[in-house]
Design an enzyme around this catalytic site. Structure first.
Site, short mmCIF file in Angstrom:
data_model
loop_
_atom_site.label_atom_id
_atom_site.label_comp_id
_atom_site.label_asym_id
_atom_site.label_seq_id
_atom_site.Cartn_x
_atom_site.Cartn_y
_atom_site.Cartn_z
N ALA B 17 39.90 47.32 39.46
CA ALA B 17 38.59 47.12 40.08
C ALA B 17 38.62 46.33 41.38
O ALA B 17 38.20 46.84 42.43
CB ALA B 17 37.64 46.45 39.08
N ARG B 28 35.95 51.83 54.40
CA ARG B 28 34.61 52.20 54.88
C ARG B 28 34.36 51.59 56.27
O ARG B 28 33.75 52.21 57.12
CB ARG B 28 33.56 51.67 53.88
N GLU B 41 50.25 49.85 42.40
CA GLU B 41 49.74 49.77 41.03
C GLU B 41 50.88 50.06 40.06
O GLU B 41 51.55 51.08 40.17
CB GLU B 41 48.57 50.75 40.85
N CYS B 51 36.65 47.22 30.19
CA CYS B 51 35.54 46.84 29.30
C CYS B 51 35.12 48.01 28.43
O CYS B 51 34.43 47.84 27.42
CB CYS B 51 34.33 46.39 30.10
N ASP B 293 40.50 39.49 37.98
CA ASP B 293 40.88 38.70 36.80
C ASP B 293 42.00 37.71 37.07
O ASP B 293 42.43 37.01 36.15
CB ASP B 293 41.31 39.64 35.67
N ASN B 315 34.52 43.60 40.66
CA ASN B 315 33.95 44.54 41.63
C ASN B 315 33.29 43.80 42.79
O ASN B 315 33.42 44.21 43.94
CB ASN B 315 32.93 45.45 40.95
#
Lengths: 462, 462
Positions: B17, B28, B41, B51, B293, B315
């Site tokens: 996230a 963007r 990753e 979640c 996190d 987020n």
């Protein structure tokens, strides 16, 4: 200077939410040897939930008595001298007394007060049109009204119901009649139902109601009601058409009952409601308070007085009045204009200003609309939700929010209600730490999604 | 001074996230010829909802792919050079480069950055106890973990599941296992489940879970796991007893993954998370950001750093980082500690400080608990709701709210979350204009009932 011995005397006019909340709170603070409390109520009932009537008519609530929060007996036990079926017909401000009329015995008498609470409530607007007094034509303001409508619905063989008006009451009654198996037509003067929303959001409500099988007739003024020879209503008449009706519900809205106040020379506002200060004292009158559906309230966002008859405000008013009458101190600082409603599964909520309210208040604004869901998109029963957000130009201060959607949409408006009270900007709102878990919200709550879009819009046009 | 020509280079460590939200937002704002973006990753997946795993395991969510908000392909299409199955093994801060390890090919290489985002996330705490690596023992942090647990649940013939730990994950997994037809035992070190609540409120959760048929073992430390000869787990062992288990879920909580950061000498807080400023820059490092996190966040109520791994914060962090990296300006001012969860029909929510948090922050407080209902008492399916409210002594400032109840309880905590952000007093809260209609709330919303009681308590003890 008050040289009398013995208790002071509080007179309350009106035995519903505001009046009896005031009486109860005053009694909590002052014992009977300090404060006598006399309360006058025109009907047989006290402290009932008028807001619950549509659900009683619709069958969700089985029993009228469930709508009564506190019975006359409970008030008597608390040493409140409640006089039912007794109407106050005059207030003599300089003589500090009111004239009461016992509707059972016909007796009339004057009784004095040291402190007066006016909580005369509202009455449904009953348009002055031919046939409006026919049998089968109903308002839904009091428990008596509700009972009378239920009797009609039970007795009548016809299945055609017409609701005149498409505000909260109109929309809730449309659902109630649908649930009782009626074919329902809603005739509405405006271009869309729910004039408390902006038209773009109200359109979603109309479409949903049409999807439920309700016939929506917009932009249409009712000119009269046609009755049969038996005196029972047969049709709702408009300029261009007739809508056959076995029962008609008037949901045009309510107006403050302030005839007594007007005769007594008390100050009324532009909407016909009593004007009070923030302690709920009638302006210019040290010992007269007013609250509930007969007063105007300050809208904290527009800075202007507004008429918003709503049980939750009435209860707060009563609480504040009772505290002040009892020698404490409390205020009702104003409202932000929050309202929530539903028609079948569709939840409808608003708070703050609509576009037209903002313009009327002299505010320039940006408005955005977003689509989201009530839960994480992948979670079962995530229902669509549309959020409209209005923010002040340049400052980005939140001005209003409207939400339409499935379960979970309605009470989300509380987020915006608190943000409005705190005068937050939409930028501040984007950082709000709102509850998140997949069964409760997408990872960006729909209100945050709207706030983010509003931030971009405000910046672009700054 | 940077004399190079061509685009700057952003490296992102961690593709969930926070990392991918940062990358997407930076993209963007900056085109590929202005900003190259490389993201590393470790796993096969990006931008997924951890979640959501309990609901996937429980069967509410059918398909793993539904939990993926954005696939690798979607990131590649946006010109983000995402490298899956590639682990970053070292950060060279002075050399502005990271060392990457391709887990498929075994290749290791250094790559340079102008700007670095650390979003290495969290890992489940796996207690160092005998047998913890046995087959049938599962964490639930990644999609791989979830798939592996589902495979075990499908294969195993036994029906006995033991959950170790009774926080959010433990409680949600208990529900998931129950829904899959397992006999569920939850073994918990604390006196009550849900240590994020005060014990008086947590007790209500325990009782409800027992009522659902879950065996709750409190005050019990797990000392080991016993396996059979086949290497599969057989039982959870405590000091006094053994709990037979065909599957064990570790729900003890998670810890920040900050090994890389620690080795690189970046500042870590008391809870082991990275420390950032309000723009999410790692403190003392102009060109390194961190979020999600692996960071600590400021609690706006206590004024202290806290570790709260939660997708919604991740987020927001990513959004803020991406905006700043892209040349805009945004901040993450902090959290108030809102969390919402459910176990079957019971909704559990909290925000702000618990009693122990208030004491730890040096605050004196009053606490009240009230009982109310989610809807008007007379409306169908009005479910009980318990609200605890904590307010500062003397000032009456709201410090925290905990809510337990049926449908409609959980998201009500947002009212308090906004009020905390605005530093409202409980007295101010009593005047909040919250949405009222019988299907949505009693005439006094439960949060207002709690606020009124808190006002009285604060006044009495002032």
């Amino acid at each position: 200077m008050d040289m009398r011995e013995g208790p002071q005397r509080l007179v309350v006019i009106g035995g519903d939410a505001a009046g009896m909340a005031a009486a109860s709170q005053a009694r909590r603070l002052r014992k009977p040897d300090e404060l006598e409390i006399v309360a006058f109520e025109r009907t047989h009932f006290t402290s009932y939930s008028a807001c619950g009537i549509p659900y009683w008519v619709g069958g969700d609530v089985q029993d009228r008595d469930q709508l009564v929060a506190r019975t006359p007996e409970e008030h008597w036990e608390r040493h409140i001298d409640l006089r039912l079926r007794t109407e106050v017909t005059e207030i003599d401000v300089s003589g500090r007394r009111v004239r009461a009329h016992d509707l059972e015995t016909g007796n009339e008498y004057w009784t004095s007060y040291d402190k007066l609470v006016i909580a005369t409530g509202a009455r449904p607007i009953r348009p002055d049109m031919p046939g409006v007094d026919a049998a089968g034509v109903h308002g839904v303001q009091t428990l008596d009204d509700g009972q009378s409508l239920i009797d009609t619905l039970t007795r009548t063989e016809g299945r055609r119901a017409v609701v005149v008006g498409a505000g909260y009451i109109g929309v809730e009654m449309a659902e109630a009649l649908l649930r009782r198996g009626f074919e329902v037509t809603v005739v509405n003067r405006g271009a869309e139902p729910m004039a408390t929303l902006d038209p773009d959001m109200a359109r979603l409500v109309r479409r949903a109601m049409e999807g439920m099988g309700i016939t929506m007739v917009d932009d249409t003024e009712v000119t009269g009601l046609r009755s049969g020879e038996d005196g029972r209503v047969r049709a709702v008449v408009t300029k261009d058409a007739e809508y056959p009706a076995d029962v008609v519900v008037l949901g045009i809205g309510v107006e403050p009952v302030t005839d007594l106040a007007r005769q007594a020379g008390l100050p009324l506002g532009a909407h016909g409601g009593l004007l009070t200060d923030l302690a709920m004292r009638v302006r210019g009158h040290e010992d007269i308070w007013a609250g509930g559906d007969c007063v105007e309230v300050l809208n904290l966002v527009s800075g202007q007085e507004q008429y918003i008859p709503l049980g939750t405000h009435a209860n707060k008013h009563g609480q504040v009045i009772g505290t002040n009458v009892g020698g404490g101190y409390a205020t009702f600082p104003g409202v932000v204009g929050t309202a929530v409603s539903k028609v079948c599964e569709l939840e409808i909520a608003r708070t703050g200003l609509r576009e037209r309210d903002a313009r009327r208040a002299g505010l320039q604004y940006e408005a955005v609309v977003i689509e989201s869901t009530s839960r994480a998109g992948y979670y079962p029963d995530a229902s669509p939700m549309t959020v409209k957000m209005i923010a002040e130009r340049n400052t980005g201060r939140l001005l209003g929010v409207q939400i339409i959607g499935g379960e979970g949409a309605g009470k989300r408006v509380d987020i915006a209600a608190v943000a409005l009270t705190a005068a937050m900007t939409v930028e501040q709102m984007t950082a709000l730490d709102l509850g998140y878990a997949p069964p409760f919200s997408p990872v960006w709550d729909p209100v945050l999604v709207a706030a983010r879009k509003a931030v971009r819009k405000v910046r672009e046009t700054r």
